[in-house]
Design a protein around this motif. Structure first.
Motif, PDB file in Angstrom:
ATOM      1  N   ARG A  86      30.468  10.697  13.719  1.00  0.00           N
ATOM      2  CA  ARG A  86      31.539  11.245  12.874  1.00  0.00           C
ATOM      3  C   ARG A  86      31.303  12.733  12.597  1.00  0.00           C
ATOM      4  O   ARG A  86      32.216  13.545  12.680  1.00  0.00           O
ATOM      5  CB  ARG A  86      31.598  10.498  11.546  1.00  0.00           C
ATOM      6  CG  ARG A  86      32.710  11.070  10.642  1.00  0.00           C
ATOM      7  CD  ARG A  86      32.475  10.812   9.176  1.00  0.00           C
ATOM      8  NE  ARG A  86      32.574   9.401   8.836  1.00  0.00           N
ATOM      9  CZ  ARG A  86      32.372   8.933   7.608  1.00  0.00           C
ATOM     10  NH1 ARG A  86      32.107   9.761   6.616  1.00  0.00           N
ATOM     11  NH2 ARG A  86      32.419   7.653   7.372  1.00  0.00           N
ATOM     12  N   ASP A  92      20.240   5.062   2.303  1.00  0.00           N
ATOM     13  CA  ASP A  92      20.005   5.005   3.748  1.00  0.00           C
ATOM     14  C   ASP A  92      19.479   6.303   4.361  1.00  0.00           C
ATOM     15  O   ASP A  92      18.427   6.326   4.993  1.00  0.00           O
ATOM     16  CB  ASP A  92      21.262   4.512   4.488  1.00  0.00           C
ATOM     17  CG  ASP A  92      22.547   5.221   4.070  1.00  0.00           C
ATOM     18  OD1 ASP A  92      22.480   6.194   3.287  1.00  0.00           O
ATOM     19  OD2 ASP A  92      23.637   4.808   4.534  1.00  0.00           O
ATOM     20  N   ASP A 127      16.556  -2.794   6.305  1.00  0.00           N
ATOM     21  CA  ASP A 127      17.998  -3.015   6.412  1.00  0.00           C
ATOM     22  C   ASP A 127      18.503  -2.456   7.751  1.00  0.00           C
ATOM     23  O   ASP A 127      18.801  -1.268   7.870  1.00  0.00           O
ATOM     24  CB  ASP A 127      18.707  -2.313   5.235  1.00  0.00           C
ATOM     25  CG  ASP A 127      20.216  -2.439   5.319  1.00  0.00           C
ATOM     26  OD1 ASP A 127      20.714  -3.097   6.258  1.00  0.00           O
ATOM     27  OD2 ASP A 127      20.896  -1.867   4.446  1.00  0.00           O
ATOM     28  N   ARG A 151      27.777  14.456  -0.247  1.00  0.00           N
ATOM     29  CA  ARG A 151      27.640  14.953   1.124  1.00  0.00           C
ATOM     30  C   ARG A 151      28.914  15.689   1.551  1.00  0.00           C
ATOM     31  O   ARG A 151      28.865  16.812   2.053  1.00  0.00           O
ATOM     32  CB  ARG A 151      27.388  13.720   2.024  1.00  0.00           C
ATOM     33  CG  ARG A 151      27.380  13.981   3.513  1.00  0.00           C
ATOM     34  CD  ARG A 151      27.576  12.659   4.259  1.00  0.00           C
ATOM     35  NE  ARG A 151      28.935  12.149   4.086  1.00  0.00           N
ATOM     36  CZ  ARG A 151      29.258  10.860   3.961  1.00  0.00           C
ATOM     37  NH1 ARG A 151      28.330   9.930   3.977  1.00  0.00           N
ATOM     38  NH2 ARG A 151      30.516  10.503   3.816  1.00  0.00           N
ATOM     39  N   ARG A 155      27.105   5.794  13.309  1.00  0.00           N
ATOM     40  CA  ARG A 155      28.454   6.085  12.812  1.00  0.00           C
ATOM     41  C   ARG A 155      28.510   7.509  12.228  1.00  0.00           C
ATOM     42  O   ARG A 155      29.402   8.287  12.551  1.00  0.00           O
ATOM     43  CB  ARG A 155      28.835   5.045  11.737  1.00  0.00           C
ATOM     44  CG  ARG A 155      30.198   5.275  11.123  1.00  0.00           C
ATOM     45  CD  ARG A 155      30.723   4.017  10.454  1.00  0.00           C
ATOM     46  NE  ARG A 155      29.958   3.552   9.319  1.00  0.00           N
ATOM     47  CZ  ARG A 155      30.129   3.966   8.063  1.00  0.00           C
ATOM     48  NH1 ARG A 155      31.064   4.850   7.795  1.00  0.00           N
ATOM     49  NH2 ARG A 155      29.387   3.474   7.087  1.00  0.00           N
ATOM     50  N   TYR A 156      27.529   7.842  11.396  1.00  0.00           N
ATOM     51  CA  TYR A 156      27.513   9.200  10.819  1.00  0.00           C
ATOM     52  C   TYR A 156      27.229  10.245  11.900  1.00  0.00           C
ATOM     53  O   TYR A 156      27.819  11.325  11.901  1.00  0.00           O
ATOM     54  CB  TYR A 156      26.473   9.301   9.701  1.00  0.00           C
ATOM     55  CG  TYR A 156      26.843   8.509   8.465  1.00  0.00           C
ATOM     56  CD1 TYR A 156      27.996   8.803   7.756  1.00  0.00           C
ATOM     57  CD2 TYR A 156      26.049   7.474   8.001  1.00  0.00           C
ATOM     58  CE1 TYR A 156      28.351   8.080   6.618  1.00  0.00           C
ATOM     59  CE2 TYR A 156      26.392   6.745   6.869  1.00  0.00           C
ATOM     60  CZ  TYR A 156      27.542   7.055   6.192  1.00  0.00           C
ATOM     61  OH  TYR A 156      27.895   6.340   5.073  1.00  0.00           O
ATOM     62  N   ASN A 162      22.959  11.124   2.456  1.00  0.00           N
ATOM     63  CA  ASN A 162      23.677  10.242   1.516  1.00  0.00           C
ATOM     64  C   ASN A 162      22.870  10.041   0.239  1.00  0.00           C
ATOM     65  O   ASN A 162      23.232   9.221  -0.599  1.00  0.00           O
ATOM     66  CB  ASN A 162      23.898   8.862   2.146  1.00  0.00           C
ATOM     67  CG  ASN A 162      24.980   8.887   3.206  1.00  0.00           C
ATOM     68  OD1 ASN A 162      25.743   9.836   3.281  1.00  0.00           O
ATOM     69  ND2 ASN A 162      25.031   7.845   4.024  1.00  0.00           N
ATOM     70  N   THR A 196      21.206  -2.793   9.199  1.00  0.00           N
ATOM     71  CA  THR A 196      22.602  -2.299   9.309  1.00  0.00           C
ATOM     72  C   THR A 196      22.577  -0.769   9.358  1.00  0.00           C
ATOM     73  O   THR A 196      23.521  -0.144   9.825  1.00  0.00           O
ATOM     74  CB  THR A 196      23.498  -2.727   8.121  1.00  0.00           C
ATOM     75  OG1 THR A 196      23.023  -2.124   6.921  1.00  0.00           O
ATOM     76  CG2 THR A 196      23.561  -4.221   7.966  1.00  0.00           C
TER      77      THR A 196
HETATM   78  N1  CTP Z   1      24.277   3.030   1.107  1.00  0.00           N
HETATM   79  C1  CTP Z   1      22.988   2.813   1.567  1.00  0.00           C
HETATM   80  N2  CTP Z   1      22.728   1.822   2.474  1.00  0.00           N
HETATM   81  C2  CTP Z   1      23.741   1.021   2.914  1.00  0.00           C
HETATM   82  C3  CTP Z   1      25.047   1.206   2.439  1.00  0.00           C
HETATM   83  C4  CTP Z   1      25.282   2.227   1.536  1.00  0.00           C
HETATM   84  O1  CTP Z   1      22.075   3.538   1.185  1.00  0.00           O
HETATM   85  N3  CTP Z   1      23.443   0.050   3.779  1.00  0.00           N
HETATM   86  C5  CTP Z   1      24.503   4.105   0.118  1.00  0.00           C
HETATM   87  C6  CTP Z   1      24.666   5.483   0.720  1.00  0.00           C
HETATM   88  O2  CTP Z   1      24.087   6.395  -0.176  1.00  0.00           O
HETATM   89  C7  CTP Z   1      26.144   5.691   0.758  1.00  0.00           C
HETATM   90  C8  CTP Z   1      26.597   4.941  -0.492  1.00  0.00           C
HETATM   91  O3  CTP Z   1      25.689   3.860  -0.621  1.00  0.00           O
HETATM   92  O4  CTP Z   1      26.506   7.054   0.727  1.00  0.00           O
HETATM   93  C9  CTP Z   1      28.009   4.420  -0.471  1.00  0.00           C
HETATM   94  O5  CTP Z   1      28.202   3.574   0.646  1.00  0.00           O
HETATM   95  P1  CTP Z   1      29.499   3.662   1.541  1.00  0.00           P
HETATM   96  O6  CTP Z   1      30.671   3.605   0.661  1.00  0.00           O
HETATM   97  O7  CTP Z   1      29.346   2.696   2.664  1.00  0.00           O
HETATM   98  O8  CTP Z   1      29.308   5.118   2.156  1.00  0.00           O
HETATM   99  P2  CTP Z   1      30.038   6.481   1.797  1.00  0.00           P
HETATM  100  O9  CTP Z   1      29.081   7.536   2.270  1.00  0.00           O
HETATM  101  O10 CTP Z   1      30.493   6.561   0.396  1.00  0.00           O
HETATM  102  O11 CTP Z   1      31.346   6.413   2.625  1.00  0.00           O
HETATM  103  P3  CTP Z   1      31.533   6.735   4.136  1.00  0.00           P
HETATM  104  O12 CTP Z   1      30.364   6.190   4.832  1.00  0.00           O
HETATM  105  O13 CTP Z   1      32.759   6.035   4.593  1.00  0.00           O
HETATM  106  O14 CTP Z   1      31.672   8.220   4.183  1.00  0.00           O
END
Ligand code: CTP
Length: 425
Positions: free
Chosen positions: A186, A129, A173, A45, A182-183, A133, A175
């Motif tokens: 951000r 999620d 999920d 991303r 958050r995204y 991502n 969460t």
């Molecule tokens: N992920 C998910 N569901 C969650 C946590 C994580 O699908 N509850 C997946 C997402 O694809 C995410 C990846 O796992 O991009 C890595 O998780 P995390 O490190 O939390 O997110 P990042 O995108 O790498 O980092 P950040 O959010 O800080 O940019």
């Protein structure tokens, strides 16, 4: 034609050369084992957004542990293996790479951790999620850099949208409710229409999430550049109330969080933000929040201290206070609670006193130790403690400066006590 997008150029341009070479080498090694390797998650991303992070997550269609072992044999990389989870952490110099086996996840029950089985890269993408991502980049030598984007994440990035991959996503999920906002905040994106609707519908599903997982997501929010934007939005949606954090959306938090970033002395911004959140709660609500988050003991105490100190803060709002008076009011509070109170306080006098304690008074010690007092003929026992306290008070208030001053004071106290036969302190 999203399937044909190739990001080899971005990989070379944005990743440090050594890191890019390492992931290329791991890709070649995977091929030797007959496996395909992919770069996945947030870094894909961020590469597409031209603001890359170096938080590298790799997924292999095969066994990550075997691959990691193999890599350590042909390079200087080191590996920590987690056989039970089929994952490994590879490190070389300053770079750390997480390596996992592609997996398929199913949720037997809302909020529970998923049941995991080996899968393909597509399975691994579909378990994620949000579409932004849920992209991967092939690291196989034959199609190095090719974007794999079955959920149209690139399109959503271009349209600046946060979109879940299926309607049960937030129920599986919850969460993800916290993660979505958050995204959104951000990146300055919007929730796609159906995602927004389902997010609101599923807020109650947060009840299925354990305290530890909620706390972890809150910590991730508090690590954002401007967490107050995320929290204000979550509050307006009614999400914070659902996790027992009934904050009012307000200017107060924006102002105080900004000040916390400016003034933060300890580098511990996340626990400090937690204390500021507690500052606007009643004691009863704070206890509920601590229970809901299964807050670790030390941080829970800092939050309790924050509320206790808030109730006593008026005692510090007097212009002419002795330094020892300030010291004794604050000595038992967690420094985080004192920092939070300094940030929250509206009185410049209180702020000055709290800062004086944090910057100076808390480090003041008497020159003499208990052992020194024994050598001066004061017998071990409660009297030693009393005299040490008296010495500290004198030092705080500038009545003594040197060791010599303290020896004289200790002996005079001893003589006086011998004369009166009782303690006056
Ligand atoms: N992920 C998910 N569901 C969650 C946590 C994580 O699908 N509850 C997946 C997402 O694809 C995410 C990846 O796992 O991009 C890595 O998780 P995390 O490190 O939390 O997110 P990042 O995108 O790498 O980092 P950040 O959010 O800080 O940019």
């Amino acid at each position: 034609m999203t399937g044909q997008t190739n990001l080899a150029y971005q990989l070379e341009q944005y990743l440090p050369q050594q890191l890019e070479q390492l992931i290329r080498d791991i890709g070649t090694q995977a091929l030797a084992l007959g496996q395909s390797l992919y770069l996945v998650g947030g870094v894909v991303r961020d590469l597409l957004l031209a603001c890359p992070s170096f938080d590298i997550d790799l997924v292999v269609e095969g066994d990550a542990v075997t691959l990691a072992q193999q890599v350590t044999e042909i390079s200087s990389a080191k590996a920590i293996l987690h056989r039970r989870f089929g994952t490994a952490k590879l490190s070389q110099g300053d770079f750390v790479i997480d390596l996992a086996s592609a997996r398929n996840e199913t949720y037997a029950k809302a909020g529970a951790l998923p049941t995991v089985a080996p899968g393909t890269i597509k399975d691994d993408i579909f378990r994620r999620d949000f579409s932004i991502n849920a992209m991967a980049i092939s690291l196989a030598p034959s199609n190095y850099g090719e974007l794999i984007d079955p959920c149209k994440g690139k399109e959503d990035l271009e349209h600046r949208l946060i979109r879940i991959l299926h309607p049960r996503s937030f129920t599986d999920d919850a969460t993800r409710i916290l993660r979505a906002i958050r995204y959104e905040q951000r990146l300055g994106f919007e929730l796609e229409a159906q995602t927004a609707q389902l997010l609101t519908r599923d807020i109650a599903m947060l009840d299925t999430i354990s305290g530890d997982r909620i706390r972890h997501e809150l910590e991730l929010i508090l690590k954002e550049k401007c967490p107050e934007h995320v929290l204000n939005r979550l509050s307006r949606l009614g999400v914070l109330k659902r996790i027992d954090l009934p904050l009012k959306t307000n200017q107060w938090m924006t102002e105080k969080f900004g000040k916390a970033r400016q003034l933060n002395r300890s580098g511990q911004t996340v626990p400090l933000y937690f204390c500021l959140l507690a500052y606007s709660l009643s004691q009863k609500r704070n206890e509920q929040f601590l229970r809901r988050l299964n807050m670790p003991r030390k941080l829970a105490q800092a939050l309790r201290d924050t509320l206790d100190l808030r109730a006593h803060l008026h005692l510090l709002d007097k212009p002419l206070m002795k330094r020892s008076e300030i010291y004794y009011l604050l000595e038992h509070y967690d420094p985080l609670a004192i920092q939070a109170s300094a940030i929250a306080s509206e009185s410049s006098t209180t702020y000055r006193h709290l800062s004086l304690f944090l910057d100076e008074l808390r480090y003041v010690k008497a020159h003499l130790s208990g052992e020194d007092l024994t050598k001066l003929g004061i017998p071990p026992g409660p009297e030693v403690g009393e005299i040490l306290r008296k010495l500290l008070k004198a030092r705080l208030d500038g009545q003594t400066k040197t060791r010599d001053d303290e020896q004289k004071l200790a002996l005079s106290v001893k003589t006086m006590k011998a004369r009166t036969g009782e303690s006056e302190y």
